[in-house]
Design a protein around this motif. Structure first.
Motif, short mmCIF file in Angstrom:
data_model
loop_
_atom_site.label_atom_id
_atom_site.label_comp_id
_atom_site.label_asym_id
_atom_site.label_seq_id
_atom_site.Cartn_x
_atom_site.Cartn_y
_atom_site.Cartn_z
N PHE A 193 26.58 23.80 -4.29
CA PHE A 193 27.49 22.46 -4.30
C PHE A 193 26.36 21.55 -4.96
O PHE A 193 25.42 21.51 -4.28
CB PHE A 193 28.01 22.25 -3.13
CG PHE A 193 28.99 23.18 -2.45
CD1 PHE A 193 29.94 23.76 -3.05
CD2 PHE A 193 28.43 23.67 -1.57
CE1 PHE A 193 30.72 24.89 -2.55
CE2 PHE A 193 29.22 24.90 -0.85
CZ PHE A 193 30.18 25.36 -1.58
N TYR A 197 31.99 25.07 1.88
CA TYR A 197 33.03 25.54 1.13
C TYR A 197 34.51 24.92 1.45
O TYR A 197 35.00 24.29 0.82
CB TYR A 197 33.00 26.87 1.09
CG TYR A 197 34.37 27.53 0.13
CD1 TYR A 197 34.18 27.45 -1.23
CD2 TYR A 197 35.19 28.10 0.80
CE1 TYR A 197 35.21 27.75 -2.02
CE2 TYR A 197 36.41 28.62 -0.02
CZ TYR A 197 36.40 28.14 -1.68
OH TYR A 197 37.35 28.83 -2.28
N ILE A 212 34.58 21.05 1.03
CA ILE A 212 34.77 20.49 -0.30
C ILE A 212 36.20 21.00 -0.99
O ILE A 212 36.66 20.04 -1.61
CB ILE A 212 33.42 21.39 -1.20
CG1 ILE A 212 32.16 20.67 -0.73
CG2 ILE A 212 33.62 21.18 -2.68
CD1 ILE A 212 31.04 21.38 -1.30
N THR A 270 35.15 14.78 -1.06
CA THR A 270 33.89 14.84 -1.38
C THR A 270 33.41 14.74 -2.77
O THR A 270 34.25 14.79 -3.70
CB THR A 270 32.94 16.10 -0.70
OG1 THR A 270 33.18 16.93 -1.75
CG2 THR A 270 33.89 16.43 0.35
N SER A 271 32.24 14.17 -3.02
CA SER A 271 31.87 13.91 -4.42
C SER A 271 31.10 15.38 -4.95
O SER A 271 30.52 15.30 -6.08
CB SER A 271 30.87 12.75 -4.63
OG SER A 271 29.79 12.94 -3.92
N HIS A 272 31.13 16.32 -4.37
CA HIS A 272 30.12 17.41 -4.83
C HIS A 272 31.13 18.21 -6.07
O HIS A 272 32.20 17.96 -6.20
CB HIS A 272 30.21 18.70 -3.84
CG HIS A 272 29.63 18.16 -2.44
ND1 HIS A 272 30.46 17.61 -1.39
CD2 HIS A 272 28.29 18.43 -2.24
CE1 HIS A 272 29.32 17.35 -0.53
NE2 HIS A 272 28.02 17.95 -0.89
N ALA A 273 30.37 18.99 -6.76
CA ALA A 273 31.00 19.78 -7.73
C ALA A 273 30.31 21.13 -7.31
O ALA A 273 29.32 21.57 -6.89
CB ALA A 273 30.33 19.37 -9.18
N GLU A 274 31.38 22.43 -7.66
CA GLU A 274 30.82 23.62 -7.59
C GLU A 274 29.88 23.99 -8.66
O GLU A 274 30.21 23.34 -9.86
CB GLU A 274 32.02 24.65 -7.58
CG GLU A 274 32.94 24.72 -6.28
CD GLU A 274 33.86 25.87 -6.23
OE1 GLU A 274 33.40 26.87 -7.16
OE2 GLU A 274 34.79 26.06 -5.38
N ASN A 287 38.05 17.24 -14.76
CA ASN A 287 38.17 17.79 -13.23
C ASN A 287 39.07 18.99 -12.83
O ASN A 287 40.10 19.22 -12.39
CB ASN A 287 38.88 16.68 -12.50
CG ASN A 287 38.03 15.39 -12.25
OD1 ASN A 287 37.00 15.46 -12.27
ND2 ASN A 287 38.51 14.24 -12.10
N SER A 324 38.40 17.30 -8.69
CA SER A 324 37.16 16.83 -9.21
C SER A 324 35.79 17.94 -8.74
O SER A 324 34.70 17.91 -9.53
CB SER A 324 36.65 15.38 -8.35
OG SER A 324 36.48 15.55 -7.07
N HIS A 325 35.83 18.60 -7.93
CA HIS A 325 34.77 19.61 -7.64
C HIS A 325 35.08 20.82 -8.66
O HIS A 325 33.95 21.54 -8.38
CB HIS A 325 35.16 20.32 -6.00
CG HIS A 325 36.47 20.66 -5.85
ND1 HIS A 325 37.50 19.85 -5.55
CD2 HIS A 325 37.08 21.98 -5.53
CE1 HIS A 325 38.60 20.61 -5.31
NE2 HIS A 325 38.30 22.04 -5.07
N TYR A 326 35.83 20.89 -9.36
CA TYR A 326 35.91 21.84 -10.40
C TYR A 326 35.54 21.15 -11.88
O TYR A 326 35.62 21.82 -12.92
CB TYR A 326 37.41 22.46 -10.55
CG TYR A 326 37.57 23.34 -9.39
CD1 TYR A 326 36.74 24.30 -9.25
CD2 TYR A 326 38.53 23.07 -8.80
CE1 TYR A 326 37.29 25.29 -8.16
CE2 TYR A 326 39.09 23.81 -7.52
CZ TYR A 326 38.42 24.89 -7.27
OH TYR A 326 38.88 25.78 -6.35
#
Length: 232
Positions: free
Chosen positions: A79, A89, A92, A97-101, A132, A140-142
């Motif tokens: 992440f 995981y 998220i 959260t502002s993470h991206a995988e 996203n 957005s995490h994608y």
């Protein structure tokens, strides 16, 4: 976010019946690879191993493709873009959260350069026109993003995105962004080498195995048949 995103499958492992969350249930047509343009801006990275971070939807497929690229020495799912406190995981995928995988790779630029990795990424891994989301996975995490870790990668990534916009290969605007390099957090162990460990998993067969086949067909000189295992 698609209901049940990355929660739709269960996997019975040989060591016992362990239920795993996974990428979204494959309910849509397969994405098609594209002939991303050959980069005009060639990366000048010098000797020694380098690292690069790519976000392009579910990290299983991103890791799986790069693990079949000659010159890649390591590919770690994880992440990027958020804080340590929420870099898990389950947190998220719940959103907020502002993470991206993402996947952090280590590679030898004398075998495969950063600009070549970009071409591979946008040819067989990520659709740069989707915001996203990638494939069936929404949130957005994608998101798809490039995360340069040095000035040379920054310059090459910026030039390539501009080239992509002018290429006419895609019939929709390019929305992939360059994101500032922040701390990368490795995902839980069961996500690592997921394609190699679970080749018959429904999501892998539907979405990610075709990406590896496209890599082999489109970049035969860059393809290595053996899956690079981080635990090997």
């Amino acid at each position: 976010m698609i209901p049940g995103a990355k929660r739709g499958f269960t996997l019975a492992l040989a060591a016992g019946s362990l239920t795993l969350s996974s990428c979204a249930s494959p309910a849509h047509a397969l994405d098609e690879p594209v002939n991303a343009p050959a980069p005009k801006r060639i990366a000048k990275e010098g000797a020694g191993l380098k690292t690069a971070i790519f976000a392009g939807g579910c990290f299983w497929g991103v890791e799986g493709v790069f693990s079949h690229v000659k010159g890649v020495k390591s590919a770690v799912s994880g992440f990027h873009g958020g804080s340590a406190g929420t870099a898990t995981y389950n947190r998220i995928i719940s959103g907020g959260t502002s993470h991206a995988e993402a996947v952090m790779i280590t590679y030898d630029p004398y075998v495969v350069r950063y600009d070549e990795l970009l071409q591979i990424f946008f040819s067989v891994v990520a659709d740069p026109t989707l915001k996203n989301r990638q494939g069936p996975d929404v949130g957005s995490h994608y998101r798809s993003a490039l995360v340069p870790v040095n000035a040379e990668q920054q310059a090459v990534a910026k030039a390539y995105l501009a080239q992509m916009n002018k290429s006419g290969v895609w019939n929709r605007p390019i929305v992939t962004k360059i994101e500032k390099h922040r701390k990368f957090y490795a995902a839980e162990p069961y996500h690592q080498d997921f394609m190699a460990k679970n080749p018959r998993h429904g999501y892998i067969m539907r979405w990610d195995a075709p990406k590896v086949r496209a890599l082999k067909a489109m970049f035969p000189t860059d393809y290595q048949p053996k899956f690079l295992r981080d635990d090997a």
